[in-house]
Each structure stands twice: as structure tokens, then as C-alpha cells.
Write a protein that holds these residues in place. Structure first.
Motif, mmCIF file in Angstrom:
data_model
loop_
_atom_site.group_PDB
_atom_site.id
_atom_site.type_symbol
_atom_site.label_atom_id
_atom_site.label_comp_id
_atom_site.label_asym_id
_atom_site.label_seq_id
_atom_site.Cartn_x
_atom_site.Cartn_y
_atom_site.Cartn_z
ATOM 1 N N SER A 31 -9.725 10.707 -0.737
ATOM 2 C CA SER A 31 -10.383 11.938 0.054
ATOM 3 C C SER A 31 -9.941 13.429 0.183
ATOM 4 O O SER A 31 -8.949 13.773 -0.130
ATOM 5 N N SER B 132 0.382 -1.007 0.445
ATOM 6 C CA SER B 132 -0.007 -0.287 -0.454
ATOM 7 C C SER B 132 0.686 1.202 -0.302
ATOM 8 O O SER B 132 2.076 1.450 0.752
ATOM 9 N N GLN C 273 -5.667 6.668 -1.087
ATOM 10 C CA GLN C 273 -4.955 5.745 -0.584
ATOM 11 C C GLN C 273 -4.997 4.791 -1.558
ATOM 12 O O GLN C 273 -5.995 4.270 -2.176
ATOM 13 N N ARG D 78 0.118 5.787 0.931
ATOM 14 C CA ARG D 78 -0.579 6.910 0.740
ATOM 15 C C ARG D 78 -0.515 8.054 0.332
ATOM 16 O O ARG D 78 0.922 8.287 -0.148
ATOM 17 N N PHE E 31 -7.849 1.373 -4.425
ATOM 18 C CA PHE E 31 -7.676 3.084 -4.147
ATOM 19 C C PHE E 31 -8.713 4.322 -3.583
ATOM 20 O O PHE E 31 -10.405 3.483 -3.903
ATOM 21 N N THR E 32 -9.140 4.538 -2.565
ATOM 22 C CA THR E 32 -10.001 5.279 -1.629
ATOM 23 C C THR E 32 -9.130 6.716 -1.999
ATOM 24 O O THR E 32 -8.069 7.327 -1.613
ATOM 25 N N ASN F 139 -4.740 0.404 -2.456
ATOM 26 C CA ASN F 139 -3.734 -0.600 -1.735
ATOM 27 C C ASN F 139 -4.160 -1.859 -3.181
ATOM 28 O O ASN F 139 -4.576 -1.513 -3.610
ATOM 29 N N TYR G 93 -6.093 12.979 -1.088
ATOM 30 C CA TYR G 93 -4.968 11.946 -0.631
ATOM 31 C C TYR G 93 -5.633 10.377 -1.109
ATOM 32 O O TYR G 93 -6.516 10.817 -1.803
ATOM 33 N N THR H 245 0.134 12.097 -1.014
ATOM 34 C CA THR H 245 -0.736 13.118 -1.031
ATOM 35 C C THR H 245 -0.454 14.292 -1.072
ATOM 36 O O THR H 245 0.375 14.532 -2.185
#
Length: 121
Positions: free
Chosen positions: A69, A17, A80, A19, A66-67, A82, A78, A21
Motif C-alpha cells: 500500500s 507477521s 504487510q 510490516r 503480502f499486501t 503475513n 508499506y 515501511t
């Protein structure tokens, strides 16, 4: 002048994973939409995910892994990621669209320089 800066890329093994930014700066009044795009060697830039108010949209096959936010107060988005696979290897670019500053209400689209994501098998 509005700037968009990405961070969080790197090398990760398949299944891992990361993340990402992205933060926009520069006397910003509002950003209507923020999103992530990626470009692999020899391929066109493609949509990864974008968010406008609370509505999200994902590229084909990415929702669920993928997420995206957003923190509006920080002008930050962001991503995220995975269960990464080698096919996710690319430069990931952040885009801030519909950006209005306090001294210029004309909406602009601003791109970051990208961050490299490499997934090893």
C-alpha cells in the motif's frame, strides 16, 4: 538528492507477521512507482510487490500473504507480510521509480539500502 529509507525488518517466527515501511525524501515532486524487492543469500534479487497509482503487482506466490500500500502524500510505501515462512528470509529493498524532484524533472530510480527479514522455523 533523493533518499529512500526502509524500516520494520527483524526476526519473526514462522507464521508471524511484519510490516515494512519505506519513505522517500528530497524535494520530491512525484514518484510514479514504488516497490519492494528481496534478495536471499546466493540468489538474485526478485520482485516482491510494486504499486503504480492504484495498480499493484506481486511476485509469484506472494499475493494473498503480502499486501502493498502507499501514502502518496508521505512518499511512503508499506508492505504487510503475513504467514511468513523461512523461505521469506532475505534483505528487502525498496525502490522508488520515476522520481522527479522540483528542480530536476528527469526521472530517476532510487534504491534503499535494505532491511533484513529473518523468519525462524
Amino acid at each position: 538528492q533523493v533518499q529512500v529509507v526502509e524500516s520494520g525488518g527483524g526476526l519473526v517466527q514462522s507464521g508471524g507477521s511484519l510490516r515494512l515501511t519505506c519513505t522517500a525524501s528530497g524535494n520530491i515532486r512525484i514518484i510514479h512507482q514504488m516497490g519492494w524487492y528481496r534478495q536471499a543469500p546466493g540468489k538474485e534479487r526478485e520482485l516482491v510487490a510494486l504499486i503504480r497509482e492504484d495498480v499493484t503487482r506481486y511476485g509469484d506466490g506472494l499475493k494473498g500473504r503480502f499486501t502493498i500500500s502507499r501514502d502518496n502524500a508521505k512518499n511512503t510505501v508499506y508492505l504487510q507480510m503475513n504467514r511468513l515462512v523461512p523461505g521469506d528470509t532475505a534483505v528487502y529493498f525498496c525502490n522508488a521509480d520515476g522520481v522527479q524532484t522540483r528542480n530536476n524533472l528527469r526521472p530517476k530510480s532510487v534504491w534503499g539500502r535494505g532491511t533484513q527479514v529473518t523468519v525462524s522455523s
